[in-house]
Design a protein around this motif. Structure first.
Motif, PDB file in Angstrom:
ATOM      1  N   ASN A  17       0.887  -1.173   0.000  1.00 15.87           N
ATOM      2  CA  ASN A  17       0.000   0.000   0.000  1.00 15.87           C
ATOM      3  C   ASN A  17       0.912   1.206   0.000  1.00 15.87           C
ATOM      4  N   TYR A  18       0.705   2.135  -0.926  1.00 12.69           N
ATOM      5  CA  TYR A  18       1.675   3.222  -1.032  1.00 12.69           C
ATOM      6  C   TYR A  18       0.981   4.577  -1.019  1.00 12.69           C
ATOM      7  N   PRO A  19       1.455   5.490  -0.151  1.00 12.34           N
ATOM      8  CA  PRO A  19       0.809   6.800  -0.069  1.00 12.34           C
ATOM      9  C   PRO A  19       1.122   7.675  -1.277  1.00 12.34           C
ATOM     10  N   THR A  20       0.147   8.471  -1.674  1.00  6.75           N
ATOM     11  CA  THR A  20       0.353   9.491  -2.693  1.00  6.75           C
ATOM     12  C   THR A  20       0.575  10.815  -1.986  1.00  6.75           C
TER      13      THR A  20
ATOM     14  N   ARG B  87       3.976  12.447  -5.861  1.00  4.68           N
ATOM     15  CA  ARG B  87       2.966  13.485  -5.708  1.00  4.68           C
ATOM     16  C   ARG B  87       2.676  14.248  -6.993  1.00  4.68           C
TER      17      ARG B  87
ATOM     18  N   ASP C 263      -1.323  11.490   4.042  1.00  2.00           N
ATOM     19  CA  ASP C 263      -1.251  11.444   2.584  1.00  2.00           C
ATOM     20  C   ASP C 263      -2.612  11.784   1.993  1.00  2.00           C
TER      21      ASP C 263
ATOM     22  N   CYS D  67      -4.134   9.847  -0.724  1.00  2.00           N
ATOM     23  CA  CYS D  67      -4.816   8.605  -1.061  1.00  2.00           C
ATOM     24  C   CYS D  67      -3.730   7.534  -1.109  1.00  2.00           C
ATOM     25  N   GLN D  68      -4.126   6.302  -1.273  1.00  2.00           N
ATOM     26  CA  GLN D  68      -3.127   5.239  -1.329  1.00  2.00           C
ATOM     27  C   GLN D  68      -3.378   4.346  -2.531  1.00  2.00           C
TER      28      GLN D  68
ATOM     29  N   HIS E 243      -2.379   0.657  -4.442  1.00  2.00           N
ATOM     30  CA  HIS E 243      -2.155  -0.704  -3.960  1.00  2.00           C
ATOM     31  C   HIS E 243      -1.598  -1.553  -5.082  1.00  2.00           C
TER      32      HIS E 243
ATOM     33  N   LYS F 153      -4.172   8.401  -8.793  1.00  7.22           N
ATOM     34  CA  LYS F 153      -3.281   8.353  -7.637  1.00  7.22           C
ATOM     35  C   LYS F 153      -1.836   8.367  -8.151  1.00  7.22           C
TER      36      LYS F 153
ATOM     37  N   MET G 236       6.308   3.491  -5.893  1.00  4.39           N
ATOM     38  CA  MET G 236       5.870   2.200  -5.353  1.00  4.39           C
ATOM     39  C   MET G 236       6.256   1.020  -6.238  1.00  4.39           C
TER      40      MET G 236
END
Lengths: 336, 168
Positions: free
Chosen positions: A13-16, A89, A182, A184-185, A187, A289, A294
């Protein structure tokens, strides 16, 4: 000698973006006399394709062809402010700012067109090919180059718009640690298939299967490229990249710069299959996103799991070198 | 050694320029002849982004002193297109999206051109070997290898078409 096959998977799971002390990006859009729309940014395209995605966002919002969009990232001293391209970002922050700026510019463009056509701006629509036309009366139309000329030389108007996206700062609540780090995330999941040579310890990554849920894929070709190019970087982290045994003890031999740093070449790249799932994010530009960083993540633990599946050796330190595999196999034999 | 006048045929055109002993072919192409296609990546012959053809063979132009190739025939990426018509390799790179940031692309294309000139029907392994001196940090190489194989096929098909026309 036996070649042992193994399969493993890993998810991420990776934050934006991140909130820093507040994380803004700005964009300005203005029309030239010729009907080009300049998007001014301080955001930098370092090869990740930001200019392409930004041009898509601007063209879609303005309702004009992408060829009429000019993205200008010339000068971070004088351009509208951007925090930078990091934390995956760029598409999210800058895309949102560009959409906001393009919306404002579109309002002016339609008003200038309305005055030229002597109709109400609310009755106008763009057709995406460069014309603004009266809804239901496509023949009553004006081209954006004529709109731009009229704005500059007849009506004395600037077709322009301002945009900013600000991720507001968010400090942790001291009692709970709760915060909003963050926007959104995204996946992803990668399945790796490897082959381990139990005599030499060499790990070969045969195939990678990638699935990514990244909101809306604004440019599917670039998304696929980023997924597979990033996975290749992951393979490199997993089994190749090391400055050992020379660093840090001695730098007299071995890699001293990036051109001597071992990374996989064209013959050492695994076969890849990638699937993109689209589940648009409510706060993303057209639902997008971030997908930058990621892509190198999931392959590494997937490969570690595949090595464990193949030969029972559990490796926790990268890279997974032949030496570390052989030491692991020795330890298993000793324990047996 | 001192400053020398160097004569080169570059993309079929005669050129002359002054070269100091330390002037590399890459520097001469970029700064004296204005050909910015070949890129200066590592400047030590490791990354291949400066690859050009010297008398038909691929060389890393950052390691070639210009004064040593007086009279040579140099081909750069700028010379591949016929007017606005791109070469098979260039077109295949676009169609196959074999590029991301683009920095390695000119060198990749020149290595591919050299391969296809000596081997019109390469295997994937032969393509891998031909571009093994060209570093790409974006794509993971797979689309590049596919594009070169695609270009080889296009070129063979065109050659067969020309043969058939000649026999008619």
């Amino acid at each position: 000698m036996t070649l042992l096959h193994g399969r493993g998977f890993a998810s991420v799971n990776y934050p934006t973006g991140m909130n820093l002390g507040g994380d803004p990006s700005q964009a300005l859009v203005h029309a030239t006399t010729m009907g080009g729309f300049v998007v001014s940014l301080s955001s930098v395209d370092l090869g990740q394709g930001l200019k392409t995605v930004v041009a898509q966002c601007a063209a879609e919002t303005l309702g004009i062809p992408m060829e009429n969009v000019i993205v200008d990232t010339a000068d971070t001293d004088t351009g509208p402010h951007c925090m930078g391209t990091f934390a995956s970002r760029g598409t999210h922050r800058v895309g949102n700012a560009v959409i906001m700026a393009a919306r404002e510019a579109r309002e002016v463009m339609l008003q200038v067109a309305a005055d030229e056509l002597e109709v109400d701006a609310g009755d106008l629509e763009t057709d995406g090919t460069g014309y603004v036309a009266v809804k239901g009366a496509a023949a009553k139309r004006i081209h954006i180059s004529d709109i731009a000329l009229a704005a500059h030389f007849k009506q004395g108007k600037t077709i322009s718009g301002r945009g900013i996206f600000l991720k507001e700062r968010s400090y942790p609540v001291p009692e709970t640690g709760e915060m909003d780090p963050d926007s959104c995330q995204a996946h992803a999941c990668t399945v790796a298939e490897v082959e381990v040579d139990d005599e030499t310890g060499v790990v070969t990554v045969l195939r990678l299967y990638n699935t990514y849920e990244i909101g809306r894929a604004l440019n599917p070709a670039m998304v696929a490229q980023q997924v597979e190019g990033g996975a290749w970087m992951g393979v490199s982290h997993a089994i190749f990249e090391s400055t050992e045994p020379y660093y840090p003890a001695s730098r007299e031999h071995g890699p001293v710069d990036f051109s001597e740093y071992l990374m996989p070449g064209p013959g050492e790249s695994p076969e890849q299959t990638s699937v993109i799932l689209e589940r648009p994010a409510s706060n993303g530009p057209f639902g997008a996103k971030g997908i930058g960083e990621m892509t190198a993540n999931a392959p590494i633990p997937a490969i570690a799991n595949a090595i464990f599946d193949a030969c029972g050796v559990r490796l926790a330190t990268m890279p997974f070198t032949p030496e570390s595999v052989l030491r692991g196999l020795d330890a298993l034999r000793d324990a047996a | 050694m001192s400053v020398k006048i160097v004569n080169l045929k570059v993309n079929g055109v005669d050129k002359a320029f002054m070269a100091r002993p330390e002037t590399t072919l890459l520097l001469a192409l970029r700064e004296q002849l204005g050909l910015m296609g070949a890129k200066r990546g590592c400047a030590q012959g490791a990354c291949g982004s400066c690859t050009v053809l010297l008398d038909g063979a691929p060389v890393v132009s950052c390691l070639v002193p210009a004064a040593t190739v007086d009279g040579g025939d140099v081909a750069t990426v700028e010379g591949l297109a016929d007017g606005r018509r791109l070469s098979d390799v260039q077109q295949a790179f676009i169609d196959g999206f074999a590029t991301q940031c683009g920095f390695c692309t000119p060198g990749m294309i020149m290595s591919a051109e050299a391969l296809l000139a000596r081997n019109p029907d390469p295997t994937a392994d032969e393509v891998n070997e031909a571009i093994s001196g060209n570093v790409c940090r974006c794509t993971g190489y797979a689309p590049i290898v596919s594009a070169i194989l695609d270009a080889a096929q296009r070129r063979r098909e065109r050659a067969e078409g020309a043969d058939q026309e000649a026999t008619l």
